[in-house]
Design a protein around this motif. Sequence first.
Motif, PDB file in Angstrom:
ATOM      1  N   GLU A 280       0.822  -1.208   0.000  1.00  0.00           N
ATOM      2  CA  GLU A 280       0.000   0.000   0.000  1.00  0.00           C
ATOM      3  C   GLU A 280       0.861   1.265   0.000  1.00  0.00           C
ATOM      4  N   ALA A 281       1.924   1.242   0.778  1.00  0.00           N
ATOM      5  CA  ALA A 281       2.815   2.404   0.827  1.00  0.00           C
ATOM      6  C   ALA A 281       3.477   2.637  -0.525  1.00  0.00           C
ATOM      7  N   PHE A 282       3.856   1.550  -1.190  1.00  0.00           N
ATOM      8  CA  PHE A 282       4.502   1.676  -2.497  1.00  0.00           C
ATOM      9  C   PHE A 282       3.524   2.238  -3.535  1.00  0.00           C
ATOM     10  N   THR A 293       0.969   7.445   6.103  1.00  0.00           N
ATOM     11  CA  THR A 293       1.035   6.794   7.413  1.00  0.00           C
ATOM     12  C   THR A 293       0.964   5.288   7.237  1.00  0.00           C
ATOM     13  N   VAL A 294       1.993   4.578   7.682  1.00  0.00           N
ATOM     14  CA  VAL A 294       1.969   3.112   7.710  1.00  0.00           C
ATOM     15  C   VAL A 294       1.529   2.683   9.106  1.00  0.00           C
ATOM     16  N   ILE A 310       9.169  -0.804  12.856  1.00  0.00           N
ATOM     17  CA  ILE A 310       9.057  -1.517  11.582  1.00  0.00           C
ATOM     18  C   ILE A 310       8.163  -0.736  10.617  1.00  0.00           C
ATOM     19  N   ALA A 311       7.030  -0.220  11.121  1.00  0.00           N
ATOM     20  CA  ALA A 311       6.109   0.541  10.279  1.00  0.00           C
ATOM     21  C   ALA A 311       6.796   1.766   9.684  1.00  0.00           C
ATOM     22  N   ARG A 312       7.547   2.464  10.517  1.00  0.00           N
ATOM     23  CA  ARG A 312       8.274   3.655  10.047  1.00  0.00           C
ATOM     24  C   ARG A 312       9.306   3.262   8.993  1.00  0.00           C
ATOM     25  N   ASN A 313       9.977   2.148   9.218  1.00  0.00           N
ATOM     26  CA  ASN A 313      11.031   1.722   8.295  1.00  0.00           C
ATOM     27  C   ASN A 313      10.485   1.224   6.958  1.00  0.00           C
ATOM     28  N   VAL A 314       9.237   0.739   6.946  1.00  0.00           N
ATOM     29  CA  VAL A 314       8.620   0.357   5.678  1.00  0.00           C
ATOM     30  C   VAL A 314       8.604   1.555   4.738  1.00  0.00           C
ATOM     31  N   ALA A 315       8.144   2.689   5.272  1.00  0.00           N
ATOM     32  CA  ALA A 315       8.085   3.906   4.450  1.00  0.00           C
ATOM     33  C   ALA A 315       9.477   4.444   4.142  1.00  0.00           C
ATOM     34  N   GLU A 320      13.725   5.848   0.435  1.00  0.00           N
ATOM     35  CA  GLU A 320      15.160   6.036   0.226  1.00  0.00           C
ATOM     36  C   GLU A 320      15.769   5.048  -0.765  1.00  0.00           C
ATOM     37  N   GLU A 321      15.167   3.876  -0.931  1.00  0.00           N
ATOM     38  CA  GLU A 321      15.826   2.837  -1.717  1.00  0.00           C
ATOM     39  C   GLU A 321      15.102   2.445  -3.004  1.00  0.00           C
TER      40      GLU A 321
END
Length: 559
Positions: A280-282, A293-294, A310-315, A320-321
């Motif tokens: 969904e974030a992608f 917001t994840v 983990i939620a923050r790092n998903v976004a 960034e990558e």
Amino acid sequence: MKDIQFPAVSYDEWKEQAIKALKGKPFETLFTNTIEGVTLQPLYTKEMLVDKLDEQLEQQISTIRSLKASDTFNIAQQIYGETSEQFFSSLQASIEKGNDCITINSLVSFSWNDENLTKLARFLSENSFKIFVENENDPILNVFSIIDNPNIEGFILSNEPISSINFEKVKTAAANLVPYHNDGANAVQELAIALALANKYAQSVGDFEKFTAQFFVNFAIDTDFFSEIAKLRAFKVMWKAFSQAYGMEEATKISVLAESSLRSYTKADEFVNLLRAGNEAFAALIGGADYFTVHPHDCLTKPNDKSMRIARNVALVLKEESYVENVLDASGGSYFIETLTAEYVEKAWALFLDIEKAGGIEAYTHSGELQSDIDKVYKNRVKAVATRNHSLIGTNIYANPNDEVPADTHAQFADIKRLAIPFENLRVNYKNLQPKIAILTYGKLKDFKPRADFVEGFIATAGIVPEKSGELQSVEEAIAWLENANYDYVVIAAKDEDTRLLVPSILESKLEGLLLDAAGKFKEEQEEWLGKGLNGFIFAGQNIVDKLSEILESLKEVQ
């Protein structure tokens, strides 16, 4: 490699090969009807796109690219905490570790007293924010009487615009589509409602430019990847048309906020929510959301520091990558997505006009027609999950029967019409009843295994691990196994011809109180077998929830 060329293939040539590959199935089986009423083609070509949009194609692409409000994908992590100490500790940690926009739901378990408001004011003075409130009288809004920085930036979400906030860069008129999304609305409905709400607010303000300075939208992004990309892109096209209807030559850039959809989240096998959130974030990143917001994978019960990280790092990882931000409108020009975007615009604009003809969003809501339309879509979603036409991994397919369903539900998310709820209720009810369930497998392993695996997966959705009889080689052996085993419910899994041999004999000597089903469809024998005591059948395409609920009620009667 540079010298290799592939011959151009026409649509008709591709279609011919596709029909051969279908081996007798109609070509139309490759078409998919979406819940929005859009028919998805198996292949999209440049010619098809040009035929549909012609000169409007360039306008559609340029509109989407010119109306992105932010140059970056801002991470808006929601802050949780059972106590004020935990809350502010989590808030500070989120900022230090990459949170761009402080996201707060005012419904917390502690009070917004003077001490807590003073702490919050310091954070809001230095960081952008997104705050959900109940109404104008929400206690958290008192924080703005403490803040003395006139340049603070943020968003206030409420059912109605908040008029008491007098900071130029704090937007307070939101078309919040998340409640409609959580009730089951489809992409077309969400888009139409967004403009209907915008029209309502614009008319109440009277000055369109003044209104747009305060307006923003908040979407929930579901797991239907391409559909959600098209939804965000379609809003920008519709917004430009809406602005032109108000006489604006240049449309104002409107901030698009979004969050991961919780209607697809599950309590059982909660780590699958991570996959859903990443998808969904992608989609939001590609679709052009400005803030996202994840939700943590365990937010339905009790998020902790680890799940929030983990939620923050998903976004963060996506931002960034993936390098999507380095590309202007990453999906722009895609034959499929451009076509889908245009179809959403067409259907959503027509629905928006219908809402306005009915008297606007308030009249449409009060008439009950809006809720009725959304309820129809929700029922279709529930049916699609129950019949496995829509996969909810770990819930209606590939379910782990050992997963537990937590009893607690986070108060903020208790009213969401999640698609997994019927399956979670089944798990709880079967666990309370503790029935003894088995699969009677007849013949050689290679013959019964496909059906036995299907039945095992079917029953696993209720949290049950059925026992298996093994390779029973004769009718007498099968009857003896049933007589010696102490089961409440048994499913016969065998080849069609073996099932036709077994069932009549077993029914003649069936134990009193034993609930017996057969795996497969046997239309010719159905009436006879049911008349002689067979409970029913298990087969692909069946409504799993209805079937397992019926079995549960029968087991209760037997016990």
